[in-house]
Design an enzyme around this catalytic site. Structure first.
Site, PDB file in Angstrom:
ATOM      1  N   ARG A   1      -5.214  25.882  89.694  1.00 49.32           N
ATOM      2  CA  ARG A   1      -5.764  25.445  89.083  1.00 49.32           C
ATOM      3  C   ARG A   1      -6.853  26.184  90.001  1.00 49.32           C
ATOM      4  O   ARG A   1      -8.240  26.220  89.519  1.00 49.32           O
ATOM      5  CB  ARG A   1      -6.433  24.235  88.952  1.00 49.32           C
ATOM      6  CG  ARG A   1      -5.500  23.606  87.144  1.00 49.32           C
ATOM      7  CD  ARG A   1      -6.072  22.738  86.557  1.00 49.32           C
ATOM      8  NE  ARG A   1      -7.741  22.457  86.165  1.00 49.32           N
ATOM      9  CZ  ARG A   1      -7.603  23.546  85.077  1.00 49.32           C
ATOM     10  NH1 ARG A   1      -7.176  24.054  84.147  1.00 49.32           N
ATOM     11  NH2 ARG A   1      -8.971  23.746  84.815  1.00 49.32           N
TER      12      ARG A   1
ATOM     13  N   CYS B   1     -11.053  23.577  88.290  1.00 48.67           N
ATOM     14  CA  CYS B   1     -10.498  22.749  89.355  1.00 48.67           C
ATOM     15  C   CYS B   1      -9.782  21.760  89.047  1.00 48.67           C
ATOM     16  O   CYS B   1      -9.331  21.575  87.712  1.00 48.67           O
ATOM     17  CB  CYS B   1     -12.392  22.072  89.965  1.00 48.67           C
ATOM     18  SG  CYS B   1     -12.675  23.734  90.375  1.00 48.67           S
TER      19      CYS B   1
ATOM     20  N   GLU C   1      -0.169  46.504  72.651  1.00 50.64           N
ATOM     21  CA  GLU C   1      -0.363  45.293  73.419  1.00 50.64           C
ATOM     22  C   GLU C   1       0.776  44.358  72.932  1.00 50.64           C
ATOM     23  O   GLU C   1       1.613  43.345  72.790  1.00 50.64           O
ATOM     24  CB  GLU C   1      -1.361  44.488  73.978  1.00 50.64           C
ATOM     25  CG  GLU C   1      -1.098  43.417  74.485  1.00 50.64           C
ATOM     26  CD  GLU C   1      -0.146  43.480  75.579  1.00 50.64           C
ATOM     27  OE1 GLU C   1       0.051  44.223  76.209  1.00 50.64           O
ATOM     28  OE2 GLU C   1       0.123  41.901  75.998  1.00 50.64           O
TER      29      GLU C   1
ATOM     30  N   GLU D   1       9.502  43.107  75.009  1.00 55.81           N
ATOM     31  CA  GLU D   1       9.767  42.655  75.735  1.00 55.81           C
ATOM     32  C   GLU D   1      10.033  40.889  75.621  1.00 55.81           C
ATOM     33  O   GLU D   1      11.582  40.717  76.360  1.00 55.81           O
ATOM     34  CB  GLU D   1       8.600  41.442  77.072  1.00 55.81           C
ATOM     35  CG  GLU D   1       6.982  42.955  77.435  1.00 55.81           C
ATOM     36  CD  GLU D   1       6.136  42.770  77.784  1.00 55.81           C
ATOM     37  OE1 GLU D   1       5.570  42.270  78.912  1.00 55.81           O
ATOM     38  OE2 GLU D   1       5.305  41.280  77.708  1.00 55.81           O
TER      39      GLU D   1
ATOM     40  N   TRP E   1     -11.859  26.179  92.509  1.00 59.46           N
ATOM     41  CA  TRP E   1     -11.932  27.734  92.003  1.00 59.46           C
ATOM     42  C   TRP E   1     -13.650  27.485  92.098  1.00 59.46           C
ATOM     43  O   TRP E   1     -13.981  27.351  91.278  1.00 59.46           O
ATOM     44  CB  TRP E   1     -10.665  27.708  90.546  1.00 59.46           C
ATOM     45  CG  TRP E   1     -10.856  29.617  90.842  1.00 59.46           C
ATOM     46  CD1 TRP E   1     -11.818  30.476  91.423  1.00 59.46           C
ATOM     47  CD2 TRP E   1      -9.481  30.307  90.383  1.00 59.46           C
ATOM     48  NE1 TRP E   1     -11.302  31.763  90.241  1.00 59.46           N
ATOM     49  CE2 TRP E   1      -9.859  31.414  89.896  1.00 59.46           C
ATOM     50  CE3 TRP E   1      -8.573  29.615  89.649  1.00 59.46           C
ATOM     51  CZ2 TRP E   1      -9.130  32.258  89.622  1.00 59.46           C
ATOM     52  CZ3 TRP E   1      -7.613  30.288  89.218  1.00 59.46           C
ATOM     53  CH2 TRP E   1      -8.159  31.168  89.466  1.00 59.46           C
TER      54      TRP E   1
ATOM     55  N   ASN F   1     -15.060  19.150  87.660  1.00 64.61           N
ATOM     56  CA  ASN F   1     -14.497  19.900  87.145  1.00 64.61           C
ATOM     57  C   ASN F   1     -15.788  20.568  85.981  1.00 64.61           C
ATOM     58  O   ASN F   1     -16.533  19.792  85.657  1.00 64.61           O
ATOM     59  CB  ASN F   1     -13.681  20.092  86.082  1.00 64.61           C
ATOM     60  CG  ASN F   1     -12.116  19.387  87.113  1.00 64.61           C
ATOM     61  OD1 ASN F   1     -12.142  19.995  88.275  1.00 64.61           O
ATOM     62  ND2 ASN F   1     -11.150  19.678  86.425  1.00 64.61           N
ATOM     63  N   GLY F   2     -16.314  21.691  85.771  1.00 63.76           N
ATOM     64  CA  GLY F   2     -16.968  21.601  85.093  1.00 63.76           C
ATOM     65  C   GLY F   2     -18.416  22.810  85.219  1.00 63.76           C
ATOM     66  O   GLY F   2     -18.181  23.555  86.412  1.00 63.76           O
TER      67      GLY F   2
ATOM     68  N   HIS G   1       1.562  62.685  62.104  1.00 65.87           N
ATOM     69  CA  HIS G   1       1.843  63.596  63.006  1.00 65.87           C
ATOM     70  C   HIS G   1       3.412  64.003  64.040  1.00 65.87           C
ATOM     71  O   HIS G   1       3.808  64.200  64.722  1.00 65.87           O
ATOM     72  CB  HIS G   1       0.997  64.103  64.648  1.00 65.87           C
ATOM     73  CG  HIS G   1      -0.585  64.500  63.848  1.00 65.87           C
ATOM     74  ND1 HIS G   1      -0.811  65.291  62.785  1.00 65.87           N
ATOM     75  CD2 HIS G   1      -1.858  63.980  63.707  1.00 65.87           C
ATOM     76  CE1 HIS G   1      -1.641  65.920  62.335  1.00 65.87           C
ATOM     77  NE2 HIS G   1      -2.533  64.753  63.091  1.00 65.87           N
TER      78      HIS G   1
ATOM     79  N   LYS H   1       7.187  39.109  86.406  1.00 62.79           N
ATOM     80  CA  LYS H   1       5.962  38.170  86.791  1.00 62.79           C
ATOM     81  C   LYS H   1       5.014  39.583  86.853  1.00 62.79           C
ATOM     82  O   LYS H   1       4.585  39.538  86.791  1.00 62.79           O
ATOM     83  CB  LYS H   1       6.220  37.343  87.261  1.00 62.79           C
ATOM     84  CG  LYS H   1       4.231  36.743  86.136  1.00 62.79           C
ATOM     85  CD  LYS H   1       4.234  36.482  84.613  1.00 62.79           C
ATOM     86  CE  LYS H   1       2.695  35.346  84.322  1.00 62.79           C
ATOM     87  NZ  LYS H   1       2.459  36.723  83.019  1.00 62.79           N
TER      88      LYS H   1
ATOM     89  N   LYS I   1       4.481  42.946  73.320  1.00 61.21           N
ATOM     90  CA  LYS I   1       4.928  41.532  73.362  1.00 61.21           C
ATOM     91  C   LYS I   1       5.984  41.429  72.617  1.00 61.21           C
ATOM     92  O   LYS I   1       6.921  40.736  73.195  1.00 61.21           O
ATOM     93  CB  LYS I   1       3.667  40.863  72.909  1.00 61.21           C
ATOM     94  CG  LYS I   1       2.278  39.961  73.413  1.00 61.21           C
ATOM     95  CD  LYS I   1       2.911  39.412  74.481  1.00 61.21           C
ATOM     96  CE  LYS I   1       3.208  40.482  75.745  1.00 61.21           C
ATOM     97  NZ  LYS I   1       2.559  41.065  76.744  1.00 61.21           N
TER      98      LYS I   1
HETATM   99  C1  G6P Z   1       5.394  43.334  85.331  1.00 63.18           C
HETATM  100  C2  G6P Z   1       4.857  42.336  84.375  1.00 63.18           C
HETATM  101  C3  G6P Z   1       4.161  42.809  83.156  1.00 63.18           C
HETATM  102  C4  G6P Z   1       2.724  42.442  83.587  1.00 63.18           C
HETATM  103  C5  G6P Z   1       2.996  44.604  84.520  1.00 63.18           C
HETATM  104  C6  G6P Z   1       1.690  44.327  85.537  1.00 63.18           C
HETATM  105  O1  G6P Z   1       5.616  44.601  84.709  1.00 63.18           O
HETATM  106  O2  G6P Z   1       6.344  41.726  83.737  1.00 63.18           O
HETATM  107  O3  G6P Z   1       3.620  41.132  82.299  1.00 63.18           O
HETATM  108  O4  G6P Z   1       1.121  43.621  82.867  1.00 63.18           O
HETATM  109  O5  G6P Z   1       3.405  43.690  85.596  1.00 63.18           O
HETATM  110  O6  G6P Z   1       1.212  43.474  86.063  1.00 63.18           O
HETATM  111  P1  G6P Z   1      -0.697  42.993  86.970  1.00 63.18           P
HETATM  112  O7  G6P Z   1       0.332  41.575  87.496  1.00 63.18           O
HETATM  113  O8  G6P Z   1      -1.148  43.852  87.783  1.00 63.18           O
HETATM  114  O9  G6P Z   1      -1.175  42.403  85.282  1.00 63.18           O
END
Ligand code: G6P
Length: 602
Positions: free
Chosen positions: A27, A2, A478, A485, A75, A99-100, A501, A597, A482
């Site tokens: 937040r 929050c 993952e 990307e 939140w 908060n908390g 394989h 994003k 990263k």
């Molecule tokens: C985009 C972003 C990724 C993300 C993917 C899924 O490609 O660049 O970082 O993992 O969408 O997004 P989501 O919001 O559904 O997790």
């Protein structure tokens, strides 16, 4: 999760509070509220939903002249996002924001109720204001009552209290949740981070855990367990964008460092003494469910894969994972004894949303794991668990992935409890490990420096293979994602046992292998897979608690008792590696080329 703002002085208070809350809205934005005492007159406003609603509600209100004021954007953790549950919480003559989490609130609430105190909300916060007023009625000194109140609180809190019993003061306390005091000209500000007060205050003091006190007539009286405490302020940053990065070079870097802290928010109120609890889930969600299907894209898909290992192993429930864009067109066979889970950081990804709609049309129950409340996916799902990672600005997801993986681990335990698939001892061991996660996520300066140094050797070559087995296979996927990307280097994640394989044909000294070698899961198996690569002269960066002689580079991890602690510690290493390689290559870490994003188109 929050945001808090406070102000004491002669300026118009409503605007200061609302502008400050606007900076903190990311937040939490399911409700907001403000309270002001001016000329012994107490005024308060609350509104559900975005801050805009509170702005509209307070349009005709102004507060000129000397006064004290507090504001909060929420939140929801305890109790639904309603106006009654919104802060500030009121007693008979005082208001509090917090908060908390007050861990012993139920015990305190019972004690107060037995003394005929009436509670209006479902929150833990409300206990603070009643406790204060109860003490004040016994000893009519506001600071004494506040000190007594603080001494009773267990858990994490950053709290501000104003009261008609001392209308010229703001009382504050901090333990475990951030809070700072800003100083302007004959005025004092409070906030849970510095952006709301930049451009307003000039000096700042960041409160430490266990500190509390009050401010009156422009002076702050600060105390801790040893009594009154002197403190020195420092100059407040003037650049908001820099302040948002908290001194880090990139948002992604800040978000990697934030993970330890954010994980506490994810677990808050959910990881209890002897079980996992999701207040937001209806008890019957898992009735008649025999299997789980998870759909997601990108990083969220990798979290989903991690979850499938955990759900099958811990909860003993069949779990299949599909990439949402594939699922949509494969004419999937769906049965209503399957729970359909979607995972999405943004809650807006078109393919994931469409997959969810298909599953709903087929009559499946649905659950989403998401970071954004009220997003399309959350609204479309029958039920939702929020990951509480806070806003993630770096396009390459870090803390969103960490919190998604954590929610899935918690969900696996939750389902195991429901299905009685776990014995009490094992559950305790899991919970104990879970509580250690924030520590496993802490970034150690030495580690970061080491990764910075060795990253210079990983800028060229003809490709990267991240390899792992079991839970560490999704982590390898993952880690590779990263790196590609933000560095634009070719990287693949591969199950280590599958290298022979085909992909091993690529092995030579220009092939970089990032080997995830946990001690707690199939160490000997992965070791022999890496040996096979080493024998073909591949360059090996091994990440493991166990020293590995054949490694060209070696990063030693520390957690070696639970696979998920190893998972989270290694996750941080792969994130830092991608970050450092990208920085050396001069790329825009936060906004890598060609990516977005949130992808709301097919
Ligand atoms: C985009 C972003 C990724 C993300 C993917 C899924 O490609 O660049 O970082 O993992 O969408 O997004 P989501 O919001 O559904 O997790």
């Amino acid at each position: 999760m929050c945001g808090i703002v406070g102000y004491i002085g002669t300026k118009e208070k409503k605007e200061i509070l609302l502008d400050g809350l606007q900076e903190l809205e990311y937040r939490g934005y399911d409700s907001a509220g403000i309270a002001v005492i001016e000329n012994h007159h107490l005024e308060h406003f609350k509104a559900v939903g975005k801050l805009e609603n509170l702005r509209n509600k307070t349009k005709s209100y102004n507060s000129n002249g000397f006064g004290v004021s507090i504001g909060h954007t929420r939140w929801a953790t305890h109790g639904k996002p309603t106006e009654l549950n919104a802060h500030p919480h009121l007693g008979e003559f005082s208001f509090v924001v917090h908060n908390g989490i007050i861990e012993n609130y139920q015990e305190l609430k019972k004690e107060l109720q037995s003394q005929n105190v009436t509670f209006l909300s479902q929150t833990d916060t409300e206990t603070i204001v009643h406790l204060f007023e109860n003490y004040y009625k016994k000893t009519p000194n506001a600071f004494t009552a506040f000190t007594q109140t603080v001494s009773r609180l267990e858990g994490a809190y950053a709290t501000l209290l104003i009261t008609e019993a001392a209308p010229e003061a703001i009382f504050f306390a901090k333990n475990g949740s951030p809070m700072l005091i800003g100083f302007g000209e004959e005025e004092v500000y409070f906030a849970s981070s510095d952006t709301p007060i930049i451009g307003k205050a000039t000096e700042v003091y960041y409160l430490e855990d266990g500190e509390y006190g009050y401010t009156q007539n422009g002076t702050v009286f600060l105390f801790n367990a040893d009594g009154a405490k002197k403190f020195t302020t420092k100059a407040l940053a003037t650049d908001k964008a820099m302040a948002q990065k908290d001194g880090y070079r990139f948002f992604m870097e800040k978000e990697i460092y934030e993970q330890a802290h954010v994980m506490n928010d994810t677990m808050m109120g959910r990881v209890l003494d002897n079980r996992v609890y999701f207040e937001e889930l209806e008890n019957n969600l898992f009735d008649n469910i025999r299997a789980i299907k998870i759909c997601a894209c990108g990083t969220s898909y990798h979290a989903a894969l991690t979850g499938s290992y955990l759900l099958e192993r811990i909860a003993k429930i069949p779990c299949h994972v599909e990439i949402a864009s594939e699922f949509r067109y494969k004419e999937p066979l769906l049965h209503d004894d399957t729970l359909f889970i979607t995972i999405s950081q943004s809650g807006e990804t078109a393919d994931t949303l469409e997959a969810l709609k298909m599953a709903k049309r087929a009559g499946l129950k649905s659950l989403s794991i998401c970071n954004v409340d009220n997003s399309s996916i959350v609204r479309e799902s029958d039920q939702a668990i929020l990951t509480r990672a806070g806003i993630e600005k770096g396009v390459a997801s870090t803390k969103a992935f960490a919190t998604q993986s954590m929610v899935l681990w918690m969900l696996a335990l939750y389902v195991a409890q429901l299905r009685e698939a776990i014995d009490a001892d094992t559950l305790q061991q899991e919970l104990q490990a879970m509580r250690q996660t924030p520590k496993a996520l802490l970034v150690n300066d030495k580690l970061h420096e080491k990764i910075h140094r060795l990253s210079k050797r990983y800028l060229h070559g003809h490709g990267f293979f991240f390899i792992g087995r079991d839970l560490f296979y999704p982590l390898a996927l993952e880690g590779a994602l990263k790196l590609k990307e933000i560095s634009y280097r070719h990287a693949e994640g591969y199950p280590a046992g599958e290298m022979k394989h085909g992909p091993i044909a690529l092995a030579d000294s220009e092939l970089f292998t990032i080997a995830l070698m946990p001690k707690t899961l199939h160490y000997d198996k992965i070791k022999s897979n890496v040996e096979e690569l080493s024998a073909r002269d591949a360059t090996i960066l091994a990440i493991s608690p166990e020293p590995f002689e054949l490694a060209d580079d070696f990063i030693q991890t520390h957690y070696d008792e639970h696979p998920m602690l190893e998972f989270f510690e290694m996750m941080v290493v792969t994130q830092l590696l991608a970050l450092e390689v990208s920085i050396r290559l001069g790329n825009d870490v936060d906004m890598p080329r060609n990516l977005a994003k949130s992808v709301t188109v097919e």
